[in-house]
Design an enzyme around this catalytic site. Sequence first.
Site, mmCIF file in Angstrom:
data_model
loop_
_atom_site.group_PDB
_atom_site.id
_atom_site.type_symbol
_atom_site.label_atom_id
_atom_site.label_comp_id
_atom_site.label_asym_id
_atom_site.label_seq_id
_atom_site.Cartn_x
_atom_site.Cartn_y
_atom_site.Cartn_z
ATOM 1 N N GLU A 1 -57.298 -20.473 -24.089
ATOM 2 C CA GLU A 1 -57.099 -19.144 -23.500
ATOM 3 C C GLU A 1 -58.120 -18.126 -23.992
ATOM 4 O O GLU A 1 -58.571 -17.260 -23.235
ATOM 5 C CB GLU A 1 -55.680 -18.635 -23.809
ATOM 6 C CG GLU A 1 -54.585 -19.321 -23.010
ATOM 7 C CD GLU A 1 -54.669 -19.029 -21.517
ATOM 8 O OE1 GLU A 1 -55.175 -17.961 -21.146
ATOM 9 O OE2 GLU A 1 -54.230 -19.884 -20.725
ATOM 10 N N ASP B 1 -68.840 -26.401 -25.043
ATOM 11 C CA ASP B 1 -68.469 -26.754 -26.410
ATOM 12 C C ASP B 1 -69.201 -25.815 -27.344
ATOM 13 O O ASP B 1 -70.366 -25.465 -27.109
ATOM 14 C CB ASP B 1 -68.812 -28.215 -26.730
ATOM 15 C CG ASP B 1 -68.080 -28.703 -27.973
ATOM 16 O OD1 ASP B 1 -66.896 -28.352 -28.136
ATOM 17 O OD2 ASP B 1 -68.677 -29.418 -28.791
ATOM 18 N N SER B 2 -68.512 -25.393 -28.377
ATOM 19 C CA SER B 2 -69.124 -24.440 -29.304
ATOM 20 C C SER B 2 -68.584 -24.658 -30.703
ATOM 21 O O SER B 2 -67.556 -25.316 -30.889
ATOM 22 C CB SER B 2 -68.846 -23.001 -28.844
ATOM 23 O OG SER B 2 -67.467 -22.804 -28.647
ATOM 24 N N ARG C 1 -71.623 -17.378 -27.198
ATOM 25 C CA ARG C 1 -71.022 -17.598 -25.880
ATOM 26 C C ARG C 1 -71.545 -16.578 -24.876
ATOM 27 O O ARG C 1 -71.809 -16.903 -23.715
ATOM 28 C CB ARG C 1 -69.499 -17.542 -25.989
ATOM 29 C CG ARG C 1 -68.789 -18.086 -24.756
ATOM 30 C CD ARG C 1 -67.306 -18.333 -25.004
ATOM 31 N NE ARG C 1 -67.117 -19.469 -25.902
ATOM 32 C CZ ARG C 1 -66.657 -19.365 -27.141
ATOM 33 N NH1 ARG C 1 -66.324 -18.184 -27.629
ATOM 34 N NH2 ARG C 1 -66.528 -20.439 -27.895
#
Length: 201
Positions: free
Chosen positions: A11, A68-69, A183
């Site tokens: 979320e 992906d981070s 991001r």
Amino acid sequence: MKTLFFATTNENKINEVKNILDIPNLNLIVPQNFNIKETGKTFKENSLLKAKALFEILNKNQNVFGEDSGLCIEALNLEPGIYSKRYDTYKLCKKLSTNEKNQLILDLMKNEKNRHAYFICNISYISKNRQISNFEGIIKGKIALSLNDDKNHGFGYDSIFLTKNNKKLSDLTLEEKNKISHRGIAFSKFKKFLLESLFNS
């Protein structure tokens, strides 16, 4: 209206991505109960793994992307790295709260002079015609000396990561964070790509 599927159930990530992309006539759909093992050895492999899995689920006829981070710390041999989300079970074989995970990092970094670290975000996009594109964003900074959870705008390791301005990511509003974060950088590139390709097709 263009439809785009996001291979995640996180979320916090969904909220950040919606804020960054913010494209008129874009219908961003998040699948229910999407769960896939992250078996890749790099962020890029994991983001592509998620995108491919969702692409298959949707019968290979939808535009999808995976992300992906993670946090990479020089003094910890770039850990937690790809294990960032599950570093507790990777390191201690048990589940911890977010604050406990942050404290685990601080304990591992105790008396460590080299506190350089970076967050990285990798996006893999697969179009309906099976073209694969990749986007990446990095923010460099340092690991803080203590955990301060007075302000909690962010999530994950935001409350122990210091930016170049000596501010914790958790001290920033969502809009402020998205201007400088890993991001934010990766999805700004992705947004530009979408506007030039998906919305010009």
